[in-house]
Scaffold this motif. Sequence first.
Motif, PDB file in Angstrom:
ATOM      1  N   MET A   1       0.808  -1.222   0.000  1.00 31.37           N
ATOM      2  CA  MET A   1       0.000   0.000   0.000  1.00 31.37           C
ATOM      3  C   MET A   1       0.846   1.279   0.000  1.00 31.37           C
ATOM      4  N   GLY A   2       2.141   1.130  -0.107  1.00 29.77           N
ATOM      5  CA  GLY A   2       2.998   2.317  -0.167  1.00 29.77           C
ATOM      6  C   GLY A   2       3.123   3.053   1.155  1.00 29.77           C
ATOM      7  N   LEU A   3       2.679   2.429   2.257  1.00 36.40           N
ATOM      8  CA  LEU A   3       2.752   3.118   3.550  1.00 36.40           C
ATOM      9  C   LEU A   3       4.132   2.943   4.175  1.00 36.40           C
TER      10      LEU A   3
ATOM     11  N   ALA B   1      -3.705   6.430 -10.690  1.00 36.87           N
ATOM     12  CA  ALA B   1      -4.407   7.714 -10.795  1.00 36.87           C
ATOM     13  C   ALA B   1      -5.541   7.799  -9.778  1.00 36.87           C
ATOM     14  N   ALA B   2      -6.169   6.682  -9.478  1.00 37.55           N
ATOM     15  CA  ALA B   2      -7.274   6.680  -8.514  1.00 37.55           C
ATOM     16  C   ALA B   2      -7.079   5.506  -7.548  1.00 37.55           C
ATOM     17  N   PRO B   3      -6.171   5.680  -6.579  1.00 37.96           N
ATOM     18  CA  PRO B   3      -5.763   4.559  -5.718  1.00 37.96           C
ATOM     19  C   PRO B   3      -6.907   3.814  -5.032  1.00 37.96           C
ATOM     20  N   LEU B   4      -7.894   4.557  -4.495  1.00 38.61           N
ATOM     21  CA  LEU B   4      -8.983   3.888  -3.768  1.00 38.61           C
ATOM     22  C   LEU B   4      -9.863   3.065  -4.687  1.00 38.61           C
TER      23      LEU B   4
ATOM     24  N   PHE C   1       1.596   1.032  -6.174  1.00 39.53           N
ATOM     25  CA  PHE C   1       0.308   1.545  -5.684  1.00 39.53           C
ATOM     26  C   PHE C   1       0.204   3.061  -5.749  1.00 39.53           C
ATOM     27  N   ALA C   2       1.258   3.744  -5.310  1.00 46.96           N
ATOM     28  CA  ALA C   2       1.207   5.206  -5.220  1.00 46.96           C
ATOM     29  C   ALA C   2       1.110   5.870  -6.592  1.00 46.96           C
ATOM     30  N   GLN C   3       1.423   5.134  -7.639  1.00 44.06           N
ATOM     31  CA  GLN C   3       1.396   5.738  -8.977  1.00 44.06           C
ATOM     32  C   GLN C   3       0.020   5.659  -9.641  1.00 44.06           C
TER      33      GLN C   3
END
Lengths: 283, 314
Positions: free
Chosen positions: B48-50, B69-72, B65-67
């Motif tokens: 999740m990029g955390l 455009a609409a992660p959710l 994940f961070a890339q």
Amino acid sequence: MSTAALQPRRQDSKVGPGPSFLRILNSEFIKFRTLLSTLILVGSTVLVMVGFAALNAWGIGQFSEASNNDPEAAAAFAAQGADLTVGIPTSGIAFAQLIIGSLAVLLMSSEFTTGMARSTFAAVPKRTPAFIAKLLVVTVCAFVVTVVSSFLAYIVATPILDNYGFDIDLGSDHSRRLLLVSGLYVAAVAAIGMSLGTLLRNSAGGIMSLVGLFFVVPIAFQLIPGEFFEEARKYLPDNLFNRIVTAAPAEDALEVWQASMWLGVWVVVPVAAAMIVLKKRDV
Amino acid sequence: MIEATGLTKVYGDKTAVDGVSFTVQAGRVTGFLGPNGAGKSTTMRMIMGLDRPTSGSVTVNGVPFAQHAAPLREVGSLLDAKAVHTGRTAYNHLLAMAATHSIPRKRVQEVIEMTGLGEVAKKKVKGFSLGMGQRLGIAAALLGDPQTIILDEPVNGLDPEGVVWVRNLVKYLASEGRTVFLSSHLMSEMAMTADHLIVIGRGRIIADAPISEIISGKGQSRARVRTDQPQQLMRLLAADGVSVEVQDHELLEVTGLPAREIARTALDHQIMVYELTPLQASLEEAYMELTKDEVEYHSLITTGAAAPTQTGGQ
């Protein structure tokens, strides 16, 4: 408890809108206004500002009555002219800045202490836009709350002053500058508070640091003898603010533009540090 | 699809995740199984990029994940039941998350109904039970109707009805062609839910196979034998890779030999056997077998009793 509401998977590659800055701003504003602690702290700020203004107005009135029998005091009083009452609406600012600053610390530190940050940064994995959106919400709120509560303070203080034959000229240049600079200053304190919350990720630590910076350090610097501390004291945010709003600066005081610039440094450095750390550190 | 390549996370001198590579395919439920402290949550946070990997990389549908455009809308996650500000109501929490992606209020209402939070949605999360918190986390994961769903210990704290609900939900999501990745330390739960299993221990992947293969393949053949000459039979069966455990004065448990071999040996030596039961390894036993060297925190009782196997024969 049913799965019926799930849509069948779409086949096209278009996924739908993502986190644009305005959407993140909206989200941060929802988060801001849906916490009871926000409402309580904003409410306390208004109360403190209005309360101090009322006390201050009453005090000035009492003092002026007493000085009627004392020609020296009356003369000193008269010399101050309109400046006497101009500071009344913002007289609670020293406490307002701590309350709003603490609110700013809490809004960020609570993200980490509650785990909310994981939700926030799962939705906005680039993180920086979420930080900027929150910063904007917090600083604009700090400005608005300061200005609005100063107005309320003015409304409450006016009839009190009227009893003693004083009034506040809210339209004067000095008055307007005081109002504007106070709002900006509290916004700056909020930005510093939010940065402390981001860097420390701890509510108590963040608030203590803020109180230390705005309450303890100025007093300590005043008490410690030595030229260095006397000089350094000028560069503390609290005193920079006082320099900007005062009409009669001391001889060796900083220029207004210098004071403003240093205040800017006090904001930019922690904010930049917070943004870098937020981007790099694990959540 | 989730693809991890050489994923590593080091905290100080402790390696939480150690060069992990795996692929989570769409259209089936993939279980992520391991004892506490094995690196499951850390791996999921890295997806999740955390958490930033110390080395290696992980992508979701080919992109970090961070890339997205609409992660959710791409990945829904329940990483921790406590990823909510407890001073906010469940509804407002979901509303704030939805706002980042312009997800309509209607959808917020939908996931609230779906997860059975209707009655408590307007209450502060502070008063929620662990199970309610899990339901809220699952609601948040489903908010963006994502293609990939990551759930860390989703049945933790749920009541039996909730456990069944999660089980059916993840199966349904996978049947729609979504990628479902779900962690647990409960083998029994995985046996009921997952199609495919990735087993992790001390930060390393121990097994990555269909669940049926893990149950049958890894567990060696075992049999329970009752005989009136246990000592004699034990001596005869002794060989490399065969272990015999005396469970009672006439009861043996033989590991590493098929039942047929045991019967033949007994027959050849005229030893009477009055019970010979081949034992099917349960997932739990397969798991214990897989992770016996990888358990991070041995309980005192397990380490204290110098039993030859961690399973303890029960």
